[in-house]
Structure formats: C-alpha cells, structure tokens
Design an enzyme around this catalytic site. Structure first.
Site, PDB file in Angstrom:
ATOM      1  N   GLY A 299     109.821  64.550  84.796  1.00 17.35           N
ATOM      2  CA  GLY A 299     109.266  64.947  86.100  1.00 17.35           C
ATOM      3  C   GLY A 299     107.828  65.400  85.897  1.00 17.35           C
ATOM      4  O   GLY A 299     107.477  65.893  84.828  1.00 17.35           O
TER       5      GLY A 299
ATOM      6  N   LYS B 257     113.656  72.443  99.509  1.00 22.12           N
ATOM      7  CA  LYS B 257     113.588  71.036  99.947  1.00 22.12           C
ATOM      8  C   LYS B 257     114.385  70.217  98.939  1.00 22.12           C
ATOM      9  O   LYS B 257     114.618  70.686  97.807  1.00 22.12           O
ATOM     10  CB  LYS B 257     112.128  70.580 100.007  1.00 22.12           C
ATOM     11  CG  LYS B 257     111.353  70.771  98.720  1.00 22.12           C
ATOM     12  CD  LYS B 257     109.884  70.441  98.901  1.00 22.12           C
ATOM     13  CE  LYS B 257     109.112  70.680  97.619  1.00 22.12           C
ATOM     14  NZ  LYS B 257     107.677  70.472  97.804  1.00 22.12           N
TER      15      LYS B 257
ATOM     16  N   LYS C  54     109.343  72.796  81.040  1.00 20.35           N
ATOM     17  CA  LYS C  54     108.260  72.697  82.019  1.00 20.35           C
ATOM     18  C   LYS C  54     106.985  73.113  81.280  1.00 20.35           C
ATOM     19  O   LYS C  54     106.887  74.236  80.799  1.00 20.35           O
ATOM     20  CB  LYS C  54     108.572  73.657  83.167  1.00 20.35           C
ATOM     21  CG  LYS C  54     107.852  73.383  84.454  1.00 20.35           C
ATOM     22  CD  LYS C  54     108.493  74.248  85.551  1.00 20.35           C
ATOM     23  CE  LYS C  54     107.687  74.302  86.806  1.00 20.35           C
ATOM     24  NZ  LYS C  54     108.327  75.155  87.837  1.00 20.35           N
TER      25      LYS C  54
ATOM     26  N   GLY D 280     105.009  67.364  88.399  1.00 17.29           N
ATOM     27  CA  GLY D 280     104.677  67.837  89.756  1.00 17.29           C
ATOM     28  C   GLY D 280     103.190  68.130  89.835  1.00 17.29           C
ATOM     29  O   GLY D 280     102.391  67.524  89.132  1.00 17.29           O
TER      30      GLY D 280
ATOM     31  N   VAL E 204     107.484  68.027  83.265  1.00 18.46           N
ATOM     32  CA  VAL E 204     108.785  68.450  82.749  1.00 18.46           C
ATOM     33  C   VAL E 204     109.274  67.398  81.765  1.00 18.46           C
ATOM     34  O   VAL E 204     109.315  66.214  82.098  1.00 18.46           O
ATOM     35  CB  VAL E 204     109.808  68.619  83.889  1.00 18.46           C
ATOM     36  CG1 VAL E 204     111.138  69.127  83.342  1.00 18.46           C
ATOM     37  CG2 VAL E 204     109.280  69.592  84.949  1.00 18.46           C
TER      38      VAL E 204
ATOM     39  N   ASN F  49     113.635  70.155  95.319  1.00 17.61           N
ATOM     40  CA  ASN F  49     113.840  71.394  94.539  1.00 17.61           C
ATOM     41  C   ASN F  49     115.306  71.733  94.380  1.00 17.61           C
ATOM     42  O   ASN F  49     115.653  72.864  94.041  1.00 17.61           O
ATOM     43  CB  ASN F  49     113.120  72.567  95.221  1.00 17.61           C
ATOM     44  CG  ASN F  49     111.629  72.510  94.970  1.00 17.61           C
ATOM     45  OD1 ASN F  49     111.175  71.788  94.092  1.00 17.61           O
ATOM     46  ND2 ASN F  49     110.883  73.245  95.765  1.00 17.61           N
TER      47      ASN F  49
ATOM     48  N   ASP G 264     110.424  77.526  99.489  1.00 18.84           N
ATOM     49  CA  ASP G 264     110.069  76.115  99.276  1.00 18.84           C
ATOM     50  C   ASP G 264     111.332  75.276  99.091  1.00 18.84           C
ATOM     51  O   ASP G 264     111.402  74.420  98.206  1.00 18.84           O
ATOM     52  CB  ASP G 264     109.140  75.987  98.053  1.00 18.84           C
ATOM     53  CG  ASP G 264     108.436  74.627  98.017  1.00 18.84           C
ATOM     54  OD1 ASP G 264     107.935  74.241  96.943  1.00 18.84           O
ATOM     55  OD2 ASP G 264     108.436  73.945  99.064  1.00 18.84           O
TER      56      ASP G 264
END
Ligand SMILES: O=C(Nc1ccc2c(c1)CNCC2)c1ccc(F)cc1
Length: 336
Positions: free
Chosen positions: A18, A134, A40, A20, A25, A137, A132
């Site tokens: 991942g 969503k 992370k 962001g 990540v 997440n 946050d």
C-alpha cells in the site's frame, strides 16, 4: 529493494502492499517469530506538517487495544524515518471486497457493520473519534474480520467527547455536512455519519453522495438526499436514514446504534465492545521467549511492563500471544 539498517535482523522486508499520501506500507516478516507484519514507512522530510499525525496515531494505537482495531507492535524512529510495525491484514481493503462482490447481502453487511460499531463504540468510550472512517481504512484479516486502520486524523478532545472540534479533515465523500460546512462539530457525530456512508456502500455497492465536482458533491451531502435502491429492506433504509441525518442533533447515537433492531435482529443481543486482551501476563509465551534470551519469565515481564510498549520485545511477545490465541505452536527462530 531499499535496505533500512534499522530493520536489519529484526524484520525482513517484502513487497509493497500500500502507498498512501505520506506513507508506504510493506509486507515484512518478524524475524524472531516468522510472523507476517505490515510496516508503515514514513520519511520525515516528506511528512512535513503531517509529523504530529504520526505521534497522534502511535499514542492512539498504544491505547486502543481491540479485536477490530489494527494492532501496533513496534515503532522504530531513525534520523530520517518512522517505521510503524502493524498487524498484517491479509484480506486487504474492505473497499476491494465490496467492489469484487458488487454489493453485500444484508447478512454479510450486518456481520461487518457490527464489527465496525464495536470498534467505534470502544473508541468513543475511551474518548477517541476516528474522523476518517471510509472503506479504504477498514481492512480484513485472514478470517475476514475487520480491522480499523489510519488513526492519523483521530481526535481525543481534552474535554472529552462532548467538546466540539473544528479541524476539517478526512475525505469529503464520507464527511458529515457540519464538517464540510466548517462548523464546530462533535467527533462522535461525524463518525456516525461516516459509518452511515460505509453501511450504504456495503449494502448498495456504490456511494450515497458522489460527484466529480467538489461543489456538486458538497451540495448533495448538504441536501442529505440519496438514492434508495429497490433491494434495500425497510429496516436497512430506516437505519441508513437515521445515520445520514444532516442535522447532527437528529442523528442516531452510537449507543442507540448498538441496540438498533437492524443490528440485533439475528443475534438478539446488542453489540458490545470487548477489550482486546490487554497486557495479560502469559507464562507460556514468556517461557518461549526466556528459552532464547536466557532471562527469567519475571524479568522479561518486568521489562515489558516498564517499556513504552513499542520495542522489539513487545512485538515478539504480542506476536507470540497472537499465535497462541490462533491455536498455533509457539516458536522462536534461533540465531541462525
Ligand atoms: O495489511 C495491510 N495492508 C494490506 C494487506 C494485504 C493486502 C493489501 C493491503 C492490499 N492488497 C491485497 C493484500 C495494512 C496493515 C496496517 C496498515 F496500517 C496499513 C495496511
């Protein structure tokens, strides 16, 4: 593959899973136990003014110990980087799961939604708002249990959850009307709105408010009007309506949500949030560790209790405990 000397001998880095805004990540293996983790990685220079978010997320994750909140095992800070060693959620993002299935049947949506409510009720009870929430997440572990991630925007108002917040944050698509209007708002109330958007996405497979132009998106959110597809049951429509109330005062509370008939309809019991095993002393895990480091169980436990809970010893203890809770054998890699 970039080598990070700070991880040498502790974690073997693997593929990127991942990336962001200001973090990447990567999948990794915790050397001592062979367990998979997600690391992370944040470069301090690119973090810039987002640096406080890292500290906020670390402090929140050290406090929030819950079966549906992604576990933080270790934090490593070097001159140029922060490394947060987190629970690996092999099922990836809930968002991809919904897209793959187009939309979820009510039974499956309810199972997921109860887990989210449990985690959010637990957070609110400890005075934290996520802000946050969503689908990106919300991750899935290998047993398709949900894990909330990304507490970089969470708020723990000093005056408790009744205190108003002012910072506008999170992505507009899931943001409550009062938040995008720049009004003062309660973290708990904006989380309920975002959960309403999440539930809608689970049941419909698309978003209640969506538009390429930010201005039109805002208008739709402030209108509080959204499509109700034919397949939504009466109770689902009623629940979504109670969460997507433009006036936060009229919005359902987290407590009412835990007891809502749509939620309790199958299991007939309200959603409760059970503390994740806090830091219970487990002698089998300690013995496994002492076999390697030669210290006694008591000494290892004392050092754990005195630590800031983000060192390699803590990560090893927690990963062994997770293995035990999953019914797996306890093993530690000997120095090869
Ligand atoms: O495990 C994570 N992400 C993850 C894991 C597996 C997969 C993905 C992300 C995405 N592609 C499918 C497989 C993860 C865990 C913690 C975190 F803060 C951020 C991400």
């Amino acid at each position: 593959m970039v080598r990070y000397t700070a991880l040498k001998g502790l974690y073997d880095l693997e593929k990127t899973i991942g990336s962001g805004g200001f973090a990447k990540v990567k999948l990794a293996t915790h050397v001592a136990t062979g367990e998979k983790v997600a690391i992370k990685i944040m470069e301090k220079t690119t973090l810039g003014e987002d640096l406080p978010r890292v500290k906020l997320e670390v402090e929140a994750l050290k406090t929030l110990l819950h079966q549906h909140i992604c576990r933080l095992y270790q934090v490593i800070e070097t001159e140029n980087h922060y490394f947060m060693v987190l629970e690996y959620c092999s099922g990836g993002e809930l968002f991809d799961h919904i897209v793959e299935k187009n939309r979820l049947p009510e039974i499956e949506a309810r199972r997921f939604f109860c887990q989210i409510i449990s985690a959010v009720a637990y957070m609110h009870n400890l005075g934290y708002a996520h802000r946050d929430l969503k689908p990106e997440n919300v991750l899935l572990d290998k047993e398709e249990n949900l894990k909330l991630i990304d507490f970089g925007l969470c708020a723990k108002p000093k005056m408790g959850m009744q205190a108003h917040l002012y910072t506008s944050c999170g992505s507009p698509t899931y943001a409550a009307p009062e938040l995008i209007m720049g009004k003062k708002y309660l973290g708990s109330e904006v989380d309920i709105w975002s959960m309403g958007v999440l539930l809608y996405a689970l049941l419909c497979g698309f978003l209640p408010f969506d538009d390429n132009s930010l201005e039109n998106l805002y208008k739709k959110i402030l209108s509080g009007k959204y499509e109700e597809p034919y397949w939504l049951s009466h109770d689902s429509k009623a629940l979504i309506k109670s969460m997507l109330q433009v006036d936060p005062v009229k919005r359902i509370t987290i407590h009412e949500l835990c007891h809502h008939p749509w939620i309790t309809s199958n299991s007939l019991k309200p959603v409760v949030f059970i503390h994740k095993t806090k830091f219970e002393k487990d002698d089998e895990v300690l013995s496994t560790m002492s076999a390697i480091c030669g210290e006694s169980n008591t000494d290892i436990w004392k050092k754990l209790m005195r630590s800031d809970r983000t060192d390699y010893r803590t990560a090893t203890y927690l990963l062994l405990l997770d293995r035990k809770l999953r019914g797996l054998s306890l093993k530690i890699a000997t120095k090869s």
